[in-house]
Design a protein around this motif. Structure first.
Motif, PDB file in Angstrom:
ATOM      1  N   TYR A   1       0.844  -1.211   0.000  1.00 26.19           N
ATOM      2  CA  TYR A   1       0.000   0.000   0.000  1.00 26.19           C
ATOM      3  C   TYR A   1       0.877   1.260   0.000  1.00 26.19           C
ATOM      4  CZ  TYR A   1      -2.412   3.837   2.378  1.00 26.19           C
ATOM      5  OH  TYR A   1      -2.856   5.081   2.739  1.00 26.19           O
TER       6      TYR A   1
ATOM      7  N   LEU B   1      -5.618  -4.258  10.270  1.00 24.84           N
ATOM      8  CA  LEU B   1      -4.671  -3.355   9.597  1.00 24.84           C
ATOM      9  C   LEU B   1      -4.426  -3.793   8.157  1.00 24.84           C
ATOM     10  CD1 LEU B   1      -1.923  -2.969  12.362  1.00 24.84           C
ATOM     11  CD2 LEU B   1      -3.474  -1.174  11.560  1.00 24.84           C
TER      12      LEU B   1
ATOM     13  N   GLN C   1      -7.390  -0.958   0.257  1.00 22.42           N
ATOM     14  CA  GLN C   1      -6.821   0.264  -0.345  1.00 22.42           C
ATOM     15  C   GLN C   1      -6.034  -0.059  -1.624  1.00 22.42           C
ATOM     16  OE1 GLN C   1      -4.940   1.506   3.366  1.00 22.42           O
ATOM     17  NE2 GLN C   1      -6.067   3.429   3.311  1.00 22.42           N
TER      18      GLN C   1
ATOM     19  N   ARG D   1      -7.180   2.926  16.275  1.00 23.05           N
ATOM     20  CA  ARG D   1      -6.644   2.617  14.933  1.00 23.05           C
ATOM     21  C   ARG D   1      -7.588   1.658  14.213  1.00 23.05           C
ATOM     22  NH1 ARG D   1      -1.377  -0.300  15.554  1.00 23.05           N
ATOM     23  NH2 ARG D   1      -2.288  -0.806  17.544  1.00 23.05           N
TER      24      ARG D   1
ATOM     25  N   TYR E   1     -10.772   3.219  12.946  1.00 25.25           N
ATOM     26  CA  TYR E   1     -10.516   3.884  11.660  1.00 25.25           C
ATOM     27  C   TYR E   1     -10.473   2.853  10.528  1.00 25.25           C
ATOM     28  CZ  TYR E   1      -8.065   5.975   7.783  1.00 25.25           C
ATOM     29  OH  TYR E   1      -7.742   6.373   6.503  1.00 25.25           O
TER      30      TYR E   1
ATOM     31  N   HIS F   1      -2.145  11.671  20.937  1.00 28.66           N
ATOM     32  CA  HIS F   1      -0.977  11.412  20.082  1.00 28.66           C
ATOM     33  C   HIS F   1      -1.419  11.696  18.649  1.00 28.66           C
ATOM     34  CE1 HIS F   1       2.067   9.221  17.834  1.00 28.66           C
ATOM     35  NE2 HIS F   1       2.817   9.227  18.925  1.00 28.66           N
TER      36      HIS F   1
ATOM     37  N   GLY G   1      -0.814  10.406  15.854  1.00 33.45           N
ATOM     38  CA  GLY G   1      -1.245   9.244  15.074  1.00 33.45           C
ATOM     39  C   GLY G   1      -2.688   8.893  15.389  1.00 33.45           C
ATOM     40  N   GLN G   2      -3.006   8.902  16.689  1.00 32.96           N
ATOM     41  CA  GLN G   2      -4.383   8.573  17.089  1.00 32.96           C
ATOM     42  C   GLN G   2      -5.336   9.695  16.696  1.00 32.96           C
ATOM     43  OE1 GLN G   2      -2.673   5.192  18.625  1.00 32.96           O
ATOM     44  NE2 GLN G   2      -4.843   5.535  18.328  1.00 32.96           N
TER      45      GLN G   2
ATOM     46  N   THR H   1      -6.353   8.956  13.241  1.00 35.69           N
ATOM     47  CA  THR H   1      -7.317   7.857  13.103  1.00 35.69           C
ATOM     48  C   THR H   1      -8.705   8.299  13.584  1.00 35.69           C
ATOM     49  OG1 THR H   1      -6.744   6.877  15.242  1.00 35.69           O
ATOM     50  CG2 THR H   1      -5.576   6.031  13.346  1.00 35.69           C
TER      51      THR H   1
ATOM     52  N   ARG I   1       3.676  14.432  19.793  1.00 34.86           N
ATOM     53  CA  ARG I   1       3.023  14.754  21.072  1.00 34.86           C
ATOM     54  C   ARG I   1       3.917  15.696  21.871  1.00 34.86           C
ATOM     55  NH1 ARG I   1       5.033   9.882  24.471  1.00 34.86           N
ATOM     56  NH2 ARG I   1       6.402   8.945  22.923  1.00 34.86           N
TER      57      ARG I   1
ATOM     58  N   LYS J   1       7.089  14.735  24.771  1.00 33.92           N
ATOM     59  CA  LYS J   1       8.387  14.161  24.411  1.00 33.92           C
ATOM     60  C   LYS J   1       9.517  14.907  25.109  1.00 33.92           C
ATOM     61  CE  LYS J   1       9.317  11.722  21.605  1.00 33.92           C
ATOM     62  NZ  LYS J   1       9.933  10.930  20.594  1.00 33.92           N
TER      63      LYS J   1
ATOM     64  N   CYS K   1       6.869  11.058   9.134  1.00 33.74           N
ATOM     65  CA  CYS K   1       5.542  10.435   9.011  1.00 33.74           C
ATOM     66  C   CYS K   1       4.445  11.307   9.632  1.00 33.74           C
ATOM     67  CB  CYS K   1       5.493   9.013   9.541  1.00 33.74           C
ATOM     68  SG  CYS K   1       5.738   8.850  11.294  1.00 33.74           S
ATOM     69  N   TYR K   2       4.846  12.235  10.544  1.00 33.32           N
ATOM     70  CA  TYR K   2       3.824  13.131  11.088  1.00 33.32           C
ATOM     71  C   TYR K   2       3.305  14.106  10.043  1.00 33.32           C
ATOM     72  CZ  TYR K   2       4.755  10.907  15.440  1.00 33.32           C
ATOM     73  OH  TYR K   2       4.868   9.933  16.409  1.00 33.32           O
TER      74      TYR K   2
ATOM     75  N   TRP L   1       0.148  12.162   9.650  1.00 28.73           N
ATOM     76  CA  TRP L   1      -0.799  12.120  10.767  1.00 28.73           C
ATOM     77  C   TRP L   1      -1.305  13.528  11.116  1.00 28.73           C
ATOM     78  CZ3 TRP L   1      -1.299   7.278  10.156  1.00 28.73           C
ATOM     79  CH2 TRP L   1      -0.216   6.411  10.075  1.00 28.73           C
TER      80      TRP L   1
ATOM     81  N   ALA M   1      -7.019   8.210   3.115  1.00 25.22           N
ATOM     82  CA  ALA M   1      -5.587   7.992   2.898  1.00 25.22           C
ATOM     83  C   ALA M   1      -5.321   7.437   1.504  1.00 25.22           C
ATOM     84  CB  ALA M   1      -5.026   7.061   3.986  1.00 25.22           C
TER      85      ALA M   1
HETATM   86  C1  GRG Z   1      -4.086   4.048   6.059  1.00 19.39           C
HETATM   87  C2  GRG Z   1      -2.576   5.945   6.718  1.00 19.39           C
HETATM   88  C3  GRG Z   1      -3.321   4.730   7.101  1.00 19.39           C
HETATM   89  C4  GRG Z   1      -3.277   4.289   8.400  1.00 19.39           C
HETATM   90  C5  GRG Z   1      -3.964   3.074   8.909  1.00 19.39           C
HETATM   91  C6  GRG Z   1      -2.255   2.034  11.425  1.00 19.39           C
HETATM   92  C7  GRG Z   1      -3.092   3.238  11.272  1.00 19.39           C
HETATM   93  C8  GRG Z   1      -4.303   3.201  10.383  1.00 19.39           C
HETATM   94  C9  GRG Z   1      -2.790   4.357  11.908  1.00 19.39           C
HETATM   95  C10 GRG Z   1      -1.619   4.489  12.838  1.00 19.39           C
HETATM   96  C11 GRG Z   1      -1.713   5.781  13.565  1.00 19.39           C
HETATM   97  C12 GRG Z   1      -0.572   5.936  14.529  1.00 19.39           C
HETATM   98  C13 GRG Z   1      -0.790   5.497  15.921  1.00 19.39           C
HETATM   99  C14 GRG Z   1       0.576   6.462  14.095  1.00 19.39           C
HETATM  100  C15 GRG Z   1       1.745   6.717  14.926  1.00 19.39           C
HETATM  101  C16 GRG Z   1       2.951   6.033  14.376  1.00 19.39           C
HETATM  102  C17 GRG Z   1       4.182   6.341  15.195  1.00 19.39           C
HETATM  103  C18 GRG Z   1       5.225   7.204  14.621  1.00 19.39           C
HETATM  104  C19 GRG Z   1       4.302   5.806  16.398  1.00 19.39           C
HETATM  105  C20 GRG Z   1       5.463   6.063  17.245  1.00 19.39           C
HETATM  106  O1  GRG Z   1       4.976   6.274  18.531  1.00 19.39           O
HETATM  107  P1  GRG Z   1       5.970   6.884  19.602  1.00 19.39           P
HETATM  108  O2  GRG Z   1       5.205   7.213  20.825  1.00 19.39           O
HETATM  109  O3  GRG Z   1       6.329   8.131  18.742  1.00 19.39           O
HETATM  110  O4  GRG Z   1       7.170   6.008  19.715  1.00 19.39           O
HETATM  111  P2  GRG Z   1       6.861   9.482  19.206  1.00 19.39           P
HETATM  112  O5  GRG Z   1       7.254  10.138  17.911  1.00 19.39           O
HETATM  113  O6  GRG Z   1       5.719  10.191  19.890  1.00 19.39           O
HETATM  114  O7  GRG Z   1       7.981   9.142  20.118  1.00 19.39           O
END
Ligand code: GRG
Ligand code: ZN
Length: 326
Positions: A43, A88, A95, A136, A139, A182, A184-185, A188, A224, A227, A235-236, A239, A309
Motif C-alpha cells: 500500500y 490493519l 486500499q 486505529r 478507523y 498522540h 497518530g491517534q 485515526t 506529542r 516528548k 511520518c507526522y 498524521w 488515505a
Molecule cells: C491508512 C494511513 C493509514 C493508516 C492506517 C495504522 C493506522 C491506520 C494508523 C496508525 C496511527 C498511529 C498510531 C501512528 C503513529 C505512528 C508512530 C510514529 C508511532 C510512534 O509512537 P511513539 O510514541 O512516537 O514512539 P513518538 O514520535 O511520539 O515518540
C-alpha cells in the motif's frame, strides 16, 4: 557571475527507482524485515508511486493476485501469505485493490462480515480475533466499509460514540478512553469521524492549536508535546497534516518550513525518504513524505483524500462507480 545554488526539490525519479528497487530485491534487509507487514508495504509503495504518476511501473495483475492470495477463510486479510487476518492488513488490501481499480475482484460482503465481527458492544473494534482494542482499528473498519460502499454493514453510530469517548481535554484523541493524545491517534479518530459523518463533533479550534504546536523550530512535525525533546519525524506529515486538512486548518502549518524539513530527509543519491535527516530511507516515510509535499501542490504531487488515505482521483473514480451500482 556567481553560480546560483539550485532550489531543493522532490527527487521524483530517484524515489521511483528506490520504491521499485526495494519492492523487487527480495534479498534486501528492508524486504526481509518487512515480511510480516508486506500488504501494508505494498500500500505505501503503490501509493507513493501513484503520487509520482508512476503506478503503471508495477505489474497490476501480479499485485492484485498477491493481495487476493492474502485473504483468509474468515474474509479478512493477513499481512503476507499464510498469515492470520488482521484489521490493519484488511484495510491495506482494500486500499491497494481500490488503487488498482480491482475492488470488484473480492466479495465485499465477505470482507465486511470479518470487519463487523470485530465490532464490540461499546462500538469499538478489535484488531483481530485476539481482542486488542484501539481507535486505529475503528478507523480501519470505517475506512474499509466506506471504500467498499458498505457503511451500513457496521454500527456506525456506536463506532462514532466510542471514538468520541476517546477525546481528551486538549481536544486531541488517544487509543482508548483516557489514553494520551498522540498525533497518530488524532489522525485515526478525526478520519473515523469524517467517514462517519461526525466531523462537526470535533473541537476543531482546540485540536488545530494542539496540532499546529506539533511543528518544531526545524519545520518538521512531532507526535506529542510530552516528548523529552521535540523530535520531528517525516511520518507526522501524514498524521498531523491530514487531520489539519480535514479540519480545514492546514494553513496553520508553515508549509514551506515543513517542505524544507522533508526534503532534508530524502536520500539524494539512492532515493527514498527517511524519518529524520541522515537516517536510512524506507517506503513508509517515502509515501508520507510525498504526502507532506502535496500540501500546497508543490513538486507536482496531486491531492490526497485525507480521510481515506488515498489519492483523491482514485476516490473520485470509486464514488462514480459506486453511484452506478444498482
Ligand atoms: C491508512 C494511513 C493509514 C493508516 C492506517 C495504522 C493506522 C491506520 C494508523 C496508525 C496511527 C498511529 C498510531 C501512528 C503513529 C505512528 C508512530 C510514529 C508511532 C510512534 O509512537 P511513539 O510514541 O512516537 O514512539 P513518538 O514520535 O511520539 O515518540
Ligand atoms: Zn515516522
Amino acid at each position: 557571475m556567481k553560480a546560483v545554488a539550485s532550489e531543493p526539490a522532490l527527487a521524483r525519479a530517484l524515489h521511483r527507482s528506490y520504491i521499485l528497487r526495494v519492492s523487487s530485491d527480495t534479498d534486501s534487509f528492508e524486504f526481509q524485515v518487512s515480511e510480516h507487514l508486506r500488504l501494508s508495504g505494498v500500500y505505501w509503495g503503490a501509493c507513493a508511486l501513484h503520487l509520482l504518476g508512476e503506478l503503471q511501473s508495477l505489474d497490476a495483475a501480479q499485485v492484485v493476485s498477491f493481495v487476493r492470495s492474502c485473504q483468509r477463510g474468515c474474509g479478512g486479510f493477513g499481512g503476507n501469505l499464510g498469515h492470520d487476518a488482521h484489521m490493519l492488513y484488511t484495510l491495506s488490501a482494500v486500499q491497494v485493490l481500490a488503487l488498482f481499480g480491482a475492488l470488484h475482484t473480492v466479495d465485499a460482503g465477505r470482507v465486511m462480515r470479518y470487519v463487523a465481527s470485530l465490532q464490540r458492544p461499546d462500538g469499538s473494534f478489535a484488531g483481530d480475533e485476539w481482542g486488542e482494542v484501539d481507535t486505529r482499528f475503528s478507523y480501519c473498519a470505517l475506512c474499509c466499509a466506506s471504500l467498499l460502499g458498505k457503511l451500513g454493514d457496521i454500527d456506525v453510530a456506536a463506532a462514532v460514540r466510542y471514538v468520541r469517548a476517546c477525546e481528551n481535554f486538549d481536544g486531541g484523541y488517544g487509543c482508548e478512553p483516557g489514553g494520551e493524545s498522540h498525533a497518530g491517534q488524532v489522525f485515526t479518530c478525526v478520519g473515523a469521524l469524517a467517514i462517519g459523518g461526525e466531523l462537526g463533533s470535533v473541537r476543531s479550534e482546540e485540536l488545530a492549536w494542539w496540532l499546529c504546536e506539533r511543528q518544531t523550530p526545524g519545520g518538521g512535525l512531532n507526535g506529542r508535546p510530552q516528548k523529552a525533546r521535540p523530535d520531528a519525524d517525516v511520518c507526522y506529515s501524514w498524521w498531523v497534516l491530514s487531520a489539519m486538512c480535514l479540519l480545514r486548518r492546514d494553513g496553520w502549518i508553515d508549509g514551506e518550513a515543513l517542505r524544507r524539513f522533508i526534503l532534508s530527509c530524502q536520500d539524494e543519491e539512492e532515493g527514498g525518504i527517511a524519518d529524520k535527516p541522515g537516517d536510512l530511507p524506507d517506503v513508509f516515510h517515502t509515501f508520507f513524505g510525498e504526502r507532506g509535499e502535496s500540501i500546497h501542490g508543490t513538486d507536482g504531487v496531486p491531492p490526497i483524500d485525507a480521510a481515506h488515505a488515498m489519492p483523491a482521483s482514485v476516490m473520485e473514480q470509486l464514488r462514480a462507480e459506486q453511484a452506478l451500482e444498482p
